[in-house]
Design a protein around this motif. Sequence first.
Motif, PDB file in Angstrom:
ATOM      1  N   GLU A 218      23.307 -25.468  56.291  1.00  0.00           N
ATOM      2  CA  GLU A 218      24.531 -26.268  56.377  1.00  0.00           C
ATOM      3  C   GLU A 218      24.220 -27.720  56.719  1.00  0.00           C
ATOM      4  O   GLU A 218      24.855 -28.644  56.195  1.00  0.00           O
ATOM      5  N   ALA A 222      25.048 -30.968  54.437  1.00  0.00           N
ATOM      6  CA  ALA A 222      25.857 -32.041  55.023  1.00  0.00           C
ATOM      7  C   ALA A 222      25.164 -33.396  54.877  1.00  0.00           C
ATOM      8  O   ALA A 222      25.822 -34.409  54.613  1.00  0.00           O
ATOM      9  N   HIS A 241      32.945 -26.510  48.893  1.00  0.00           N
ATOM     10  CA  HIS A 241      33.096 -25.151  49.424  1.00  0.00           C
ATOM     11  C   HIS A 241      32.411 -24.123  48.525  1.00  0.00           C
ATOM     12  O   HIS A 241      31.834 -23.145  49.017  1.00  0.00           O
ATOM     13  N   ARG A 244      28.675 -24.577  49.267  1.00  0.00           N
ATOM     14  CA  ARG A 244      28.349 -24.008  50.577  1.00  0.00           C
ATOM     15  C   ARG A 244      28.304 -22.493  50.500  1.00  0.00           C
ATOM     16  O   ARG A 244      27.410 -21.846  51.058  1.00  0.00           O
ATOM     17  N   THR A 248      24.956 -20.156  51.295  1.00  0.00           N
ATOM     18  CA  THR A 248      25.020 -19.374  52.540  1.00  0.00           C
ATOM     19  C   THR A 248      25.337 -17.909  52.265  1.00  0.00           C
ATOM     20  O   THR A 248      25.878 -17.215  53.126  1.00  0.00           O
TER      21      THR A 248
END
Length: 313
Positions: A218, A222, A241, A244, A248
């Motif tokens: 993350e 970022a 999103h 991500r 993940t």
Amino acid sequence: MKILIVGAGAVGGYFGARLHAAGRDVSFLVRARRAAMLREHGLRLRSPAGDLDLTDVKLVERAALQPQYDLVILGSKAYDLDDAITSMAAAVGPGTAILPLLNGMQHLDLLGQRFGRQAVLGGQCVIASTLDAEGAIVHLNGHAGLTFGELAGGSSERAARLDEALNVQGFELRQSPDIVQAMWEKWTMLAALASATSLMRASVGDILQGPGGLAFIEGMLAECAGVAELEGHRPGDTFYHRTRGMLTEHGSTLTASMFRDIGNGNRIEADHIVGDLIRRGEAKGAKTTLLQLAYLHLKAYETQRERSGQARN
């Protein structure tokens, strides 16, 4: 429309083969070794979307180029970009459009400096492909896509002509009204994936199994997104999103091609994908701590590879 494909490798060769099979006027700018292989075996494509065995492709070498092409498609790796620019220069005339399919953004600056910004389009592709030991292009899944657009945004008569010429079977074509934003979003995703999996020498799922793995991934994403935002191209919420979620996903075997290149002892695009992102971020005061650590790892790999005499392309 006369189209020149710079190279006939895993990327340019795939899209060029599809265009040739559809009857487009395509020539391939290739080095002598690749030309000899293609003359002997033809341009061969193995793909879930349909195999091709093309024996009548037009090959051209640098010395024979003339400024007669309407479109030059550049699919080289970033570390071959300077050589590719020099090789293709004689093919670019006053009305030639240049469509690069490289990741990152630095190539746009270099192409613009050499040929003029107005000649250059934005572009990107999505494809998993490689060359086998005999030089055939192997498409590793059933999907391939190519997105292009004017760097200034919107549409144009030139973009409309290209849309018609490139719209063939074998890949999904999309004309983007904001190609620069699309390229920044892809760069954000790719830099995060390449940096994380290359630094840890592990897949996304394996990284997540370790202590702090989620926070690490993350944090990497970022930092990449932060640079894009400071450059005026904040990734959209839907894209962020989705990315991500992909990065993940527990149990995922996802890795970057850069990670696989390291494992195979191949050259990597460290400067173009990670180094240039850091440079742009530092100029704007962005936090790039994790990116710098990944970049150090990549540059150490390049040093080791050079010292060991692994001069493979």
